[in-house]
Design a protein around this motif. Structure first.
Motif, PDB file in Angstrom:
ATOM      1  N   GLY A 164       0.815  -1.214   0.000  1.00 54.60           N
ATOM      2  CA  GLY A 164       0.000   0.000   0.000  1.00 54.60           C
ATOM      3  C   GLY A 164       0.846   1.259   0.000  1.00 54.60           C
ATOM      4  O   GLY A 164       0.580   2.209  -0.755  1.00 54.60           O
ATOM      5  N   VAL A 165       1.888   1.273   0.828  1.00 57.53           N
ATOM      6  CA  VAL A 165       2.751   2.455   0.935  1.00 57.53           C
ATOM      7  C   VAL A 165       3.434   2.721  -0.405  1.00 57.53           C
ATOM      8  O   VAL A 165       3.480   3.864  -0.885  1.00 57.53           O
ATOM      9  N   THR A 166       3.931   1.668  -1.042  1.00 56.59           N
ATOM     10  CA  THR A 166       4.619   1.846  -2.319  1.00 56.59           C
ATOM     11  C   THR A 166       3.658   2.344  -3.394  1.00 56.59           C
ATOM     12  O   THR A 166       3.965   3.289  -4.131  1.00 56.59           O
ATOM     13  N   TYR A 167       2.482   1.756  -3.436  1.00 62.50           N
ATOM     14  CA  TYR A 167       1.523   2.188  -4.456  1.00 62.50           C
ATOM     15  C   TYR A 167       1.046   3.621  -4.182  1.00 62.50           C
ATOM     16  O   TYR A 167       0.882   4.415  -5.119  1.00 62.50           O
ATOM     17  N   GLY A 168       0.886   3.959  -2.917  1.00 61.34           N
ATOM     18  CA  GLY A 168       0.511   5.335  -2.558  1.00 61.34           C
ATOM     19  C   GLY A 168       1.556   6.325  -3.038  1.00 61.34           C
ATOM     20  O   GLY A 168       1.238   7.373  -3.605  1.00 61.34           O
ATOM     21  N   LYS A 169       2.825   5.971  -2.857  1.00 66.43           N
ATOM     22  CA  LYS A 169       3.915   6.855  -3.298  1.00 66.43           C
ATOM     23  C   LYS A 169       3.919   6.992  -4.818  1.00 66.43           C
ATOM     24  O   LYS A 169       4.090   8.084  -5.364  1.00 66.43           O
ATOM     25  N   VAL A 170       3.727   5.879  -5.498  1.00 64.76           N
ATOM     26  CA  VAL A 170       3.719   5.890  -6.965  1.00 64.76           C
ATOM     27  C   VAL A 170       2.592   6.790  -7.473  1.00 64.76           C
ATOM     28  O   VAL A 170       2.802   7.646  -8.348  1.00 64.76           O
ATOM     29  N   LEU A 171       1.401   6.626  -6.914  1.00 65.64           N
ATOM     30  CA  LEU A 171       0.263   7.438  -7.347  1.00 65.64           C
ATOM     31  C   LEU A 171       0.510   8.918  -7.060  1.00 65.64           C
ATOM     32  O   LEU A 171       0.207   9.784  -7.880  1.00 65.64           O
ATOM     33  N   SER A 172       1.045   9.178  -5.880  1.00 68.11           N
ATOM     34  CA  SER A 172       1.307  10.558  -5.474  1.00 68.11           C
ATOM     35  C   SER A 172       2.269  11.234  -6.467  1.00 68.11           C
ATOM     36  O   SER A 172       2.037  12.368  -6.905  1.00 68.11           O
TER      37      SER A 172
END
Ligand code: KG4
Ligand code: ZN
Length: 373
Positions: A96-104
């Motif tokens: 989740g953290v990695t995908y959140g960063k990617v989206l951000s």
């Protein structure tokens, strides 16, 4: 007052649910999608961390897409992305953290890190808002799930126009979480996984005074919990009552055939087993209610919040509702859908922190043991 409400995309992947949600203004749920992994972990009788992270990897993109579609918005419409940073399983959190960063980065939108436990507090606030009830703060909050059994005093902090909250830990379990005790006892009795929902249903058909479980004897903090003793007491009870063994084996065979509904399992349970389940539930619920209300009294908090998977328990709800008026307390539960892990509560918690100006960057890391206080 009403300029445009901020749209927050919440992402949650701390345990075995991949979830995404869109929440407007921190209060209105436009969508909340939860992909449960229960079917994958069931045959192991518990969450297998390696399988959980692999499944999160497969689910995260479609789940976020679904949440955005159901909300009737486009991804570029969101004002910020809120993601669970911890506590939880490290491999699961990382997805989740990695995908959140990617989206951000891809969208050029701010990222806000959220503590999963603060999410559970916001699940209560979301529901209170939907019901038009405004809780008196500070409140006493019991978070009770498969991973946690902990009491926090929740205080509102006035930071410009943003309502953020601060937390003080009042007590917590010294061993098993309450939901974990449910799951372990369900395993001993062959009632499937997770154990809470089925045991909740079966308990209604037993006599809760049939088996006596002693209260946990503990020194020190009166607001601490302990549930490993009652789990062991059930084990000893089953050893002493070996006549219950054949029906356990029968239920296990039914589970292996995929027959795991409460009705099917009830038909395979003797009155003695139903009494045991009812007595176990009574003991766990009494302990949760008694210590939580005592803490509320000690700290003078009128509002009492109950959140987490076990907050879905019908006996727990009934007991808190009936005991509260005697103690002059007002009880707040999330709806059942918001009791268990979801991303709407993460978006709501993230909204408050977004308004308060908190931002995470590309250095954000998942933290398995992230404390709330
Ligand atoms: O919050 P949750 O979805 O996940 C975490 O553990 O964080 O909670 C799941 C836990 C499981 O242990 C499950 O057995 C328990 O909540 N649970 C219940 C009920 N529904 C779920 N326990 C008792 N009664 C229920 N109705
Ligand atoms: Zn949780």
């Amino acid at each position: 007052m009403h300029s445009r409400e901020h749209l927050i995309l919440g992402i949650e992947s701390s345990c075995d649910e991949t979830a995404a949600a869109i929440v407007a203004g921190g209060q209105r749920i436009l969508s909340s999608v939860v992909a449960s992994q229960v079917d994958i972990h069931r045959k192991y009788g518990g969450v297998v961390p390696e399988l959980a992270s692999r499944e999160h990897l497969q689910q995260i993109v479609p789940v976020v897409r679904e949440a955005v579609e159901q909300a009737g918005i486009a991804l570029r419409d969101v004002d910020a992305i809120a993601v669970t940073r911890g506590p939880g399983l490290i491999g699961s959190l990382l997805v989740g953290v990695t995908y959140g960063k990617v989206l951000s980065l891809a969208l050029g939108k701010p990222l806000v890190a959220v503590n999963h436990l603060e999410g559970h507090v916001h699940a209560v606030l979301l529901e209170a808002h939907a019901a038009g009830r405004a809780p008196d703060l500070p409140a006493m909050c019991l978070i009770v799930s498969g991973g946690h059994t902990v009491l926090y005093r929740v205080t509102r902090e006035a930071a410009n126009d943003a309502a953020t909250f601060s937390y003080a830990r009042i007590g917590g379990t010294r061993d098993d979480a309450a939901g974990e005790a449910y799951d372990k006892v369900a395993k001993m009795l062959a009632l499937g996984y997770p154990g809470g929902p089925v045991m909740d249903r079966l308990a209604a058909h037993g006599n809760s005074h049939a088996v006596r479980f002693g209260e946990p004897k503990m020194r020190g903090n009166p607001y601490d919990f302990s549930f490993s003793g009652i789990k062991t007491a059930v084990l000893y009870y089953l050893r002493r009552n070996s006549q219950l063994q054949p029906e356990i084996e029968t239920r296990q065979r039914a589970l292996d055939r995929g027959e795991r509904s409460a009705e099917a399992l009830r038909a395979l349970s003797s009155p003695a087993t139903l009494d045991l389940i009812a007595s176990f539930q009574r003991a766990v619920v009494d302990d949760l209610v008694r210590r939580t209300l005592a803490a509320a009294e000690e700290y003078g908090t009128r509002a009492v919040f109950i959140s987490g998977g076990v907050a879905a328990n019908s006996e727990l709800r009934r007991s808190f509702e009936s005991a509260a008026p005697l103690h002059g307390r007002e009880i707040f539960f999330p709806s059942r859908a918001l009791s268990t892990d979801n991303a709407a509560m993460i978006a709501a918690a993230g909204h408050a922190r977004f308004l308060a100006g908190e931002r995470a960057d590309a250095m954000l890391n998942a933290e398995a043991n992230l404390p709330l206080a």
